[in-house]
Design a protein around this motif. Structure first.
Motif, PDB file in Angstrom:
ATOM      1  N   LYS A  36      15.766   7.254  57.160  1.00 52.02           N
ATOM      2  CA  LYS A  36      15.466   7.969  58.407  1.00 52.02           C
ATOM      3  C   LYS A  36      16.765   8.581  58.920  1.00 52.02           C
ATOM      4  CE  LYS A  36      13.412   7.269  62.989  1.00 52.02           C
ATOM      5  NZ  LYS A  36      12.878   6.267  63.948  1.00 52.02           N
ATOM      6  N   ARG A  37      16.925   9.850  58.659  1.00 53.82           N
ATOM      7  CA  ARG A  37      18.153  10.523  59.101  1.00 53.82           C
ATOM      8  C   ARG A  37      18.162  10.636  60.619  1.00 53.82           C
ATOM      9  NH1 ARG A  37      18.210  15.424  54.696  1.00 53.82           N
ATOM     10  NH2 ARG A  37      19.019  14.228  52.904  1.00 53.82           N
ATOM     11  N   LEU A  38      19.094   9.947  61.222  1.00 50.31           N
ATOM     12  CA  LEU A  38      19.212   9.934  62.679  1.00 50.31           C
ATOM     13  C   LEU A  38      20.373  10.803  63.130  1.00 50.31           C
ATOM     14  CD1 LEU A  38      18.883   6.080  63.244  1.00 50.31           C
ATOM     15  CD2 LEU A  38      17.089   7.783  63.536  1.00 50.31           C
ATOM     16  N   ALA A  39      20.198  11.479  64.249  1.00 46.61           N
ATOM     17  CA  ALA A  39      21.268  12.261  64.862  1.00 46.61           C
ATOM     18  C   ALA A  39      21.432  11.784  66.296  1.00 46.61           C
ATOM     19  CB  ALA A  39      20.927  13.752  64.830  1.00 46.61           C
ATOM     20  N   PHE A  40      22.642  11.461  66.682  1.00 51.50           N
ATOM     21  CA  PHE A  40      22.891  10.967  68.029  1.00 51.50           C
ATOM     22  C   PHE A  40      24.322  11.289  68.439  1.00 51.50           C
ATOM     23  CE2 PHE A  40      23.438   7.711  64.856  1.00 51.50           C
ATOM     24  CZ  PHE A  40      24.622   7.057  65.165  1.00 51.50           C
ATOM     25  N   GLN A  46      29.308  13.956  67.787  1.00 48.21           N
ATOM     26  CA  GLN A  46      28.078  14.027  67.002  1.00 48.21           C
ATOM     27  C   GLN A  46      28.116  13.016  65.867  1.00 48.21           C
ATOM     28  OE1 GLN A  46      27.351  18.008  65.621  1.00 48.21           O
ATOM     29  NE2 GLN A  46      27.188  18.858  67.678  1.00 48.21           N
ATOM     30  N   ALA A  47      27.038  12.254  65.722  1.00 51.01           N
ATOM     31  CA  ALA A  47      26.971  11.224  64.689  1.00 51.01           C
ATOM     32  C   ALA A  47      25.642  11.294  63.959  1.00 51.01           C
ATOM     33  CB  ALA A  47      27.148   9.841  65.314  1.00 51.01           C
ATOM     34  N   THR A  48      25.663  10.898  62.697  1.00 51.10           N
ATOM     35  CA  THR A  48      24.435  10.838  61.907  1.00 51.10           C
ATOM     36  C   THR A  48      24.423   9.550  61.076  1.00 51.10           C
ATOM     37  OG1 THR A  48      25.413  12.087  60.073  1.00 51.10           O
ATOM     38  CG2 THR A  48      24.180  13.338  61.711  1.00 51.10           C
ATOM     39  N   ALA A  49      23.224   9.131  60.706  1.00 51.15           N
ATOM     40  CA  ALA A  49      23.030   7.993  59.808  1.00 51.15           C
ATOM     41  C   ALA A  49      21.828   8.297  58.929  1.00 51.15           C
ATOM     42  CB  ALA A  49      22.810   6.706  60.597  1.00 51.15           C
ATOM     43  N   SER A  50      21.760   7.687  57.760  1.00 52.03           N
ATOM     44  CA  SER A  50      20.699   7.998  56.807  1.00 52.03           C
ATOM     45  C   SER A  50      19.606   6.948  56.716  1.00 52.03           C
ATOM     46  CB  SER A  50      21.290   8.199  55.402  1.00 52.03           C
ATOM     47  OG  SER A  50      22.118   9.335  55.368  1.00 52.03           O
ATOM     48  N   TYR A  51      19.933   5.690  57.041  1.00 53.39           N
ATOM     49  CA  TYR A  51      18.978   4.601  56.879  1.00 53.39           C
ATOM     50  C   TYR A  51      18.940   3.700  58.110  1.00 53.39           C
ATOM     51  CZ  TYR A  51      19.129   5.758  51.886  1.00 53.39           C
ATOM     52  OH  TYR A  51      19.062   6.417  50.693  1.00 53.39           O
ATOM     53  N   LYS A 203      16.112  10.662  68.101  1.00 48.06           N
ATOM     54  CA  LYS A 203      15.377  11.646  67.308  1.00 48.06           C
ATOM     55  C   LYS A 203      15.979  11.793  65.914  1.00 48.06           C
ATOM     56  CE  LYS A 203      13.998  14.494  71.264  1.00 48.06           C
ATOM     57  NZ  LYS A 203      14.121  15.819  71.890  1.00 48.06           N
ATOM     58  N   THR A 204      15.114  12.032  64.941  1.00 51.51           N
ATOM     59  CA  THR A 204      15.584  12.285  63.586  1.00 51.51           C
ATOM     60  C   THR A 204      16.129  13.704  63.509  1.00 51.51           C
ATOM     61  OG1 THR A 204      13.449  13.146  62.869  1.00 51.51           O
ATOM     62  CG2 THR A 204      13.824  10.775  62.638  1.00 51.51           C
ATOM     63  N   LEU A 205      16.893  13.977  62.472  1.00 49.59           N
ATOM     64  CA  LEU A 205      17.448  15.316  62.296  1.00 49.59           C
ATOM     65  C   LEU A 205      16.342  16.347  62.160  1.00 49.59           C
ATOM     66  CD1 LEU A 205      20.464  14.834  59.852  1.00 49.59           C
ATOM     67  CD2 LEU A 205      20.488  15.021  62.329  1.00 49.59           C
ATOM     68  N   SER A 206      15.271  15.989  61.466  1.00 52.49           N
ATOM     69  CA  SER A 206      14.182  16.944  61.255  1.00 52.49           C
ATOM     70  C   SER A 206      13.515  17.313  62.573  1.00 52.49           C
ATOM     71  CB  SER A 206      13.150  16.370  60.293  1.00 52.49           C
ATOM     72  OG  SER A 206      12.635  15.150  60.771  1.00 52.49           O
ATOM     73  N   SER A 207      13.330  16.324  63.483  1.00 51.11           N
ATOM     74  CA  SER A 207      12.684  16.613  64.759  1.00 51.11           C
ATOM     75  C   SER A 207      13.593  17.452  65.654  1.00 51.11           C
ATOM     76  CB  SER A 207      12.299  15.313  65.476  1.00 51.11           C
ATOM     77  OG  SER A 207      13.438  14.570  65.829  1.00 51.11           O
TER      78      SER A 207
END
Length: 220
Positions: A36-40, A46-51, A203-207
């Motif tokens: 679940k690619r997360l963006a926060f 800006q930060a992201t995570a994949s799982y 929210k996920t990156l896709s959303s």
């Protein structure tokens, strides 16, 4: 080839393996990871995570870095390697530090093993002046540990910095690293392979991408 976690014999790879390379985890073990690619935003960055950090991911991470099973180093970014190289093109990876005792105990830098597959410029500019295990600390105590992160003497940081870690819980280590960086002079972003359950509502990156498209249509 056998799965590096469960030891089950794996058959020939399908189309997916042809595209991104052979996975060293079997489909059953991989399916237990929650992608679940997360963006926060963390501390204004800006930060992201994949799982999502769950029991399956945790077991693999412990097997790798605490039981020193270095063969697992490539499984963490197996599905994300090409995406990360595109998304952070031009950035230099700056790894989060472990304590001196942990580095000596393992005999290797576990983050260097995980992120080495990207072929990006990579450095370890920080030191952790604390031997306390974060697993045994409260959330408040973990946050206080950010003060134990310092920049190594004579280190020259690159212009574009990608702070990288295996997982983010309270973010104390990353917070400590950010305190050592002038975010006006440097373009800084954060990437963690996983994020724990406290970040689930983000929210996920896709959303976020879809929301951006919707806003763009309204302006028209």
């Amino acid at each position: 080839m056998r799965c590096l976690m469960c030891g089950k014999e794996m058959g020939g790879g399908g189309l997916r393996d042809i595209i991104i390379g052979d996975d060293e985890l079997c489909q059953e073990c991989r399916s237990m990871w929650i992608k679940k690619r997360l963006a926060f935003v963390f501390e204004g960055v800006q930060a992201t995570a994949s799982y999502v950090y769950n029991d399956a991911f945790s077991s693999c991470l412990i097997q790798y870095k605490e039981l020193c099973d270095e063969a697992l180093r490539d499984v963490f970014l197996h599905e994300e390697k090409q995406w990360l190289k595109r998304r952070y093109k031009g950035y230099a990876i700056c790894l989060m530090p472990s304590s001196l005792s942990k580095r000596k105990e393992r005999g290797f830098d576990h983050l260097e093993g995980i992120f080495g597959c990207l072929g990006m410029k990579m450095l370890s500019p920080f030191e952790k002046h604390s031997e306390a295990s974060q697993k045994k600390l409260s959330s408040k105590e973990r946050l206080a540990m950010s003060e134990a992160i310092i920049l190594k003497p004579d280190v020259v940081l690159p212009r574009k910095i990608l702070l990288c870690d295996d997982t983010i819980t309270t973010g104390s280590t990353i917070k400590g690293a950010l305190r050592q960086i002038d975010c006006v002079k440097h373009c800084v972003k954060i990437y963690c392979v996983s994020a724990n359950k406290s970040w689930h509502g983000i929210k996920t990156l896709s959303s976020q991408y879809q929301n951006g498209l919707n806003r763009s249509k309204k302006k028209r």
